[in-house]
Design a protein around this motif. Sequence first.
Motif, PDB file in Angstrom:
ATOM      1  N   PHE A 333       0.783  -1.308   0.060  1.00  0.00           N
ATOM      2  CA  PHE A 333      -0.083   0.036  -0.165  1.00  0.00           C
ATOM      3  C   PHE A 333       0.850   1.048  -0.070  1.00  0.00           C
ATOM      4  CE2 PHE A 333      -2.343  -3.463   1.818  1.00  0.00           C
ATOM      5  CZ  PHE A 333      -3.614  -3.247   1.222  1.00  0.00           C
ATOM      6  N   LYS A 334       0.766   2.094  -1.083  1.00  0.00           N
ATOM      7  CA  LYS A 334       1.639   3.091  -1.404  1.00  0.00           C
ATOM      8  C   LYS A 334       0.947   4.453  -1.227  1.00  0.00           C
ATOM      9  CE  LYS A 334       4.656   5.250  -4.813  1.00  0.00           C
ATOM     10  NZ  LYS A 334       5.111   4.883  -5.944  1.00  0.00           N
ATOM     11  N   PHE A 335       1.119   5.391  -0.578  1.00  0.00           N
ATOM     12  CA  PHE A 335       0.211   6.501  -0.208  1.00  0.00           C
ATOM     13  C   PHE A 335       0.607   7.266  -1.691  1.00  0.00           C
ATOM     14  CE2 PHE A 335       0.262  11.263   0.396  1.00  0.00           C
ATOM     15  CZ  PHE A 335      -1.207  11.254   0.772  1.00  0.00           C
ATOM     16  N   LEU A 336      -0.780   7.532  -2.317  1.00  0.00           N
ATOM     17  CA  LEU A 336      -0.618   8.471  -3.535  1.00  0.00           C
ATOM     18  C   LEU A 336      -0.984   9.808  -3.529  1.00  0.00           C
ATOM     19  CD1 LEU A 336      -0.632   7.731  -6.703  1.00  0.00           C
ATOM     20  CD2 LEU A 336      -3.290   7.481  -6.340  1.00  0.00           C
ATOM     21  N   GLN A 337      -1.899  10.278  -2.753  1.00  0.00           N
ATOM     22  CA  GLN A 337      -2.224  11.613  -2.919  1.00  0.00           C
ATOM     23  C   GLN A 337      -3.656  11.846  -1.821  1.00  0.00           C
ATOM     24  OE1 GLN A 337      -3.515  13.367  -6.458  1.00  0.00           O
ATOM     25  NE2 GLN A 337      -3.520  11.444  -7.489  1.00  0.00           N
ATOM     26  N   VAL A 338      -3.691  13.159  -1.547  1.00  0.00           N
ATOM     27  CA  VAL A 338      -4.968  13.620  -0.719  1.00  0.00           C
ATOM     28  C   VAL A 338      -5.966  14.344  -1.529  1.00  0.00           C
ATOM     29  CG1 VAL A 338      -5.587  14.774   1.400  1.00  0.00           C
ATOM     30  CG2 VAL A 338      -3.352  13.500   1.377  1.00  0.00           C
ATOM     31  N   LEU A 339      -7.231  13.915  -1.404  1.00  0.00           N
ATOM     32  CA  LEU A 339      -8.238  14.683  -2.144  1.00  0.00           C
ATOM     33  C   LEU A 339      -8.904  15.561  -1.072  1.00  0.00           C
ATOM     34  CD1 LEU A 339     -10.844  13.083  -4.563  1.00  0.00           C
ATOM     35  CD2 LEU A 339     -11.763  14.796  -2.509  1.00  0.00           C
ATOM     36  N   ARG A 340      -8.976  16.838  -1.308  1.00  0.00           N
ATOM     37  CA  ARG A 340      -9.505  17.971  -0.462  1.00  0.00           C
ATOM     38  C   ARG A 340     -10.709  18.511  -1.035  1.00  0.00           C
ATOM     39  NH1 ARG A 340      -5.888  18.688   3.662  1.00  0.00           N
ATOM     40  NH2 ARG A 340      -3.651  18.278   2.995  1.00  0.00           N
ATOM     41  N   ALA A 341     -12.019  18.307  -0.228  1.00  0.00           N
ATOM     42  CA  ALA A 341     -13.025  18.997  -0.718  1.00  0.00           C
ATOM     43  C   ALA A 341     -13.282  20.307  -0.310  1.00  0.00           C
ATOM     44  CB  ALA A 341     -14.289  17.902  -0.543  1.00  0.00           C
ATOM     45  N   SER A 342     -14.444  20.970  -0.810  1.00  0.00           N
ATOM     46  CA  SER A 342     -14.462  22.485  -0.153  1.00  0.00           C
ATOM     47  C   SER A 342     -15.465  22.318   0.963  1.00  0.00           C
ATOM     48  CB  SER A 342     -15.301  23.133  -1.298  1.00  0.00           C
ATOM     49  OG  SER A 342     -16.462  22.368  -1.693  1.00  0.00           O
ATOM     50  N   LYS A 343     -16.268  21.237   1.346  1.00  0.00           N
ATOM     51  CA  LYS A 343     -16.883  21.203   2.644  1.00  0.00           C
ATOM     52  C   LYS A 343     -16.623  19.968   3.207  1.00  0.00           C
ATOM     53  CE  LYS A 343     -19.000  25.223   2.572  1.00  0.00           C
ATOM     54  NZ  LYS A 343     -18.643  26.007   3.458  1.00  0.00           N
ATOM     55  N   LYS A 344     -17.236  19.594   4.243  1.00  0.00           N
ATOM     56  CA  LYS A 344     -16.982  18.379   5.059  1.00  0.00           C
ATOM     57  C   LYS A 344     -17.626  17.148   4.286  1.00  0.00           C
ATOM     58  CE  LYS A 344     -17.826  16.022   9.412  1.00  0.00           C
ATOM     59  NZ  LYS A 344     -18.634  16.195  10.641  1.00  0.00           N
ATOM     60  N   ILE A 345     -16.905  15.741   4.086  1.00  0.00           N
ATOM     61  CA  ILE A 345     -17.602  14.881   3.235  1.00  0.00           C
ATOM     62  C   ILE A 345     -18.344  14.035   4.081  1.00  0.00           C
ATOM     63  CG2 ILE A 345     -16.646  13.031   1.772  1.00  0.00           C
ATOM     64  CD1 ILE A 345     -13.977  14.504   1.452  1.00  0.00           C
ATOM     65  N   CYS A 346     -19.627  13.607   3.522  1.00  0.00           N
ATOM     66  CA  CYS A 346     -20.360  12.511   4.469  1.00  0.00           C
ATOM     67  C   CYS A 346     -20.209  11.350   3.891  1.00  0.00           C
ATOM     68  CB  CYS A 346     -21.817  13.123   4.091  1.00  0.00           C
ATOM     69  SG  CYS A 346     -22.154  14.586   4.864  1.00  0.00           S
ATOM     70  N   SER A 347     -19.979  11.035   2.726  1.00  0.00           N
ATOM     71  CA  SER A 347     -19.842   9.631   2.171  1.00  0.00           C
ATOM     72  C   SER A 347     -18.917   9.712   0.959  1.00  0.00           C
ATOM     73  CB  SER A 347     -21.288   9.108   1.983  1.00  0.00           C
ATOM     74  OG  SER A 347     -21.159   7.894   1.491  1.00  0.00           O
ATOM     75  N   ILE A 348     -18.435   8.444   0.475  1.00  0.00           N
ATOM     76  CA  ILE A 348     -17.717   8.314  -0.842  1.00  0.00           C
ATOM     77  C   ILE A 348     -18.232   7.023  -1.596  1.00  0.00           C
ATOM     78  CG2 ILE A 348     -15.626   9.470   0.098  1.00  0.00           C
ATOM     79  CD1 ILE A 348     -14.245   6.736   0.240  1.00  0.00           C
ATOM     80  N   ALA A 349     -17.880   6.844  -2.598  1.00  0.00           N
ATOM     81  CA  ALA A 349     -18.429   5.588  -3.566  1.00  0.00           C
ATOM     82  C   ALA A 349     -17.618   5.673  -4.755  1.00  0.00           C
ATOM     83  CB  ALA A 349     -19.888   5.720  -4.064  1.00  0.00           C
ATOM     84  N   PHE A 350     -17.073   4.630  -5.117  1.00  0.00           N
ATOM     85  CA  PHE A 350     -16.126   4.317  -6.570  1.00  0.00           C
ATOM     86  C   PHE A 350     -17.128   3.894  -7.259  1.00  0.00           C
ATOM     87  CE2 PHE A 350     -12.370   3.748  -3.551  1.00  0.00           C
ATOM     88  CZ  PHE A 350     -11.583   4.558  -4.465  1.00  0.00           C
TER      89      PHE A 350
END
Length: 939
Positions: A333-350
């Motif tokens: 597991f290699k760290f790739l990057q950080v995704l930063r949103a404008s507001k607080k994130i409630c949920s994610i889905a691929f």
Amino acid sequence: MVKLYHRYKPSLAFGVIASLEANICYDGSGKLLLSPALDQLGLWNLRQGVCAKNLCASSEIPSPALAITFVASSPSTVATGHADGSIRIWDCDRGTCETTFNGHKGAVSVLHYSRSGSLLASGSKDTRIIIWDLVGEAGLFSLCGHKDQVTDLIFLDSDKKLATCSKDKFIRVWDLETQHCMQIIGGHQTEVWSLDVDPEEKYLVTGSADPELRFYRIKHDTPINGLSSSHTENKWEILKQFGEVRRQSKDRVATVRFNHRGNLLACQAAGKTVELYHVLDEVASMRKAKRRLKRKKEKASSKGVDEVNGDANLGTFTAEDSKNPTVLVSDVFKFLQVLRASKKICSIAFCPLTPSNDTLATLALSLNNNSLEAYTVKNSEVIRTHAIELQGHRSDIRSVALSSDGTLLLSTSHNAVKIWNPGNGSCLRTIESGYGLCSAILPGNRYALIGTKTGALEIIDIQSSCCVEVVEAHSGSIWSIGLTPDGNGFVSGSADHDIKFWEYQQVQKPGHGSNHLTVTNVRTLKMNDDVLVVCVSPDAKYIAASLIDCTVRVFYLDSLKFSFPLYGHKLPVLCMDISSDGDLIVTGSADKNLKIWGLDFGDLHKSLFAHADSVMAVQFVRDTHYMFSVGKDRLVKYWNADTFELILTLEGHHAEIWCLAISHHGDFVITGSHDRSLRCWKRSDDQFSTEEEREKRLEEMLESDLGGINEASFGFKQELPEEGSARSSAKITHETLTKADLLIEALDVADVELKRVEQHEEEMRHGKASALQPNPIMNGLSPSDYVLDKLSRIQPNDLEQTLLSLTFSDTLKIMSYLKGWASIPNKVELICKVTTVLLQTHHSQLTATPAARPILSVLKETLHERVEECKDMLGFNLAAMDHLKEMMSIRSDALFQDAKSKLQEIRSLQSKRIEDRMDGKMKRKRRRQKGSNELLAAA
């Protein structure tokens, strides 16, 4: 004569894109994003930015108890978990609810399909996990062992095992065949919030509030993808610790998810970030491990450390380690990057769709400001590709206003004004503005006024969707705007203690040919305290002002002289309205009361305890003395101000209701809430009386006590299950009791009909009777068919609890019909279930009852034969399907071989033609060379 009223029913709910407490996911095709919106499920097409379909769990009576708390999808169906513990299975193509499961006593916190799609696992706040059979539409068993809310779960080992995590800081692995807990994993210092498994089921990752992610290797009993895992000494050790990876964020983990290809891991923190990790395959991870070992050796050699003895910090390494180094979790597991949103994130889905070559995955986010976003994840960057945000406000709705013809709806929030079509709930315009506390659509429906928190009046041109002018009207917040009956102006009340009177004017901007509206202050009435509400009587005689000192003061509109006060409220009056005939004025206060006053002398007609919390808005229906009120208790109430009766209570909002607007003809009502939703309540043709509604409310109050009913209430001994074991997944609900009553009623009707048939046969033998007339209650069916029809209508999930609610005498009646029912081919499975439940429940009584023994002996032989016949039929059909599958594969192989042979023939012809061309070229070249040689020899 009993007074009849027209009933208002829920019509539309719009304005919510994504709920805060629920997750999002893609459907089986990967083209639509499933986003829960309170008690509705929206299917969004992110490319087109439109909602393709809405699935509503509460089409008749919306309820906050039906709020969707979790959603999961399979290739064919979608499952939604709700706040009341129920689970609904949807067919998205038809938009219908296929079945409903009731088993949990708390809100559903997680759902997950098995790989085959035939099983569904659900976890709840009641600490239980239930396994549901989607084919048989029934619960199989319930797993008990966790001490707190179940936060996540996943199937393992070809759906034979289940891994679950909970707020009790433990991870449990369950064997679904033996229905017991196989392994308990501790070590987490805080609650475990999420877990997931890669598609090849090699690794399991867990996330908590700890600063690191924990990884485990999975041991399989059977090979996965042709690869068998290494066996450990302990056969019960399914998960073996692999290592830890330190996270970048300090917030707790909310969700960990692998993408569908398994090459990417996303870790969503309870904030604005998503950490992305690249999952390397075996070759790449081995290469990385060798490079790590090589660097370690070089560092050791530079310090002069012996390779065999090693160093305390660098460790030891041998020649065997150089050939087959140990792969660590950091190598995979290699760290790739950080995704930063404008507001607080409630949920994610691929997204399950296969991305392009340069794209790793597509990730969708739901934010806490009522919006959806989609990102494309690449090796070097993360790009936002789509966003859904125009179809709803970013925060709660503070005011609503309707046009005179009812075709336009205006709503305000903290940063925008939206124009809606109240007929279908579509958003027509979005205009940036200040924090709008009050609003009004002016006569002519071209302009709108917005009173803001900063004290400014914003004039909105609805057609051009722009703010034409901002007037600094007050030095404090504008709490109320009241239009004058003549249509030439309005009144505004503010926190700066002023009531200002305004008139409309048309002015022309320099350099512009068209005119636009502006307002001019013509009079000002100074008050001693903050003005909360202003209201002008329809006859333009009075103006009423509510002050923060809990009083309402009434003035003459023409001279602004004080007329009379209205005393009585213990807390400030937050809303009021005057009837169309000018006879009544109603005030609503933070003390939860509505007071109805006479406007001629200011006498109090009635004080009503209206809501369980502050009354936020009240308004009369035009040309009537009927009125609507809303409050912080999430209810909409319909009143008769003449008889002081509560006509109707409407329930549906999930948070405090701030505002309401009634159409000009009173045919529909719009309410706006803190849950960011707008709801439309339409007047129907159904009529009812207040007595009927009062009886209905009493029945609902009695039925609400059903939540405390358990097996002990019916005389069953309630035993606590062993920790880590399973028990029944059934749950007593109002529906099961109702179905039990209907079944008992059907048995009684059939018993009466059997006696009537026997009496008719007796009379026929004596020649005293005519032809037997069919029973209209039974729809012309025989007693056996009538009872079977009622029994077949019971859902499989409710069948067990319905049969448990029957008395022993009713059980004997049903068993008398079982022999005849068993001969029906398509009812064998149902009859076997009924027989099994009844025997397990009343075994002692049945064996001790002489009348039941002949029935049991007959059923023993009959049911065994029918089950064998069904098994033979199913086996024959499965063998036929396998044969058809083989024939189709042979045919496809034959077609492939034919195509392959034709392709080889074409290639051979092409190569032959090429060879012929080359031979021709060589022959021509030789002839030219020979001719040139002859010419040289002759010369």
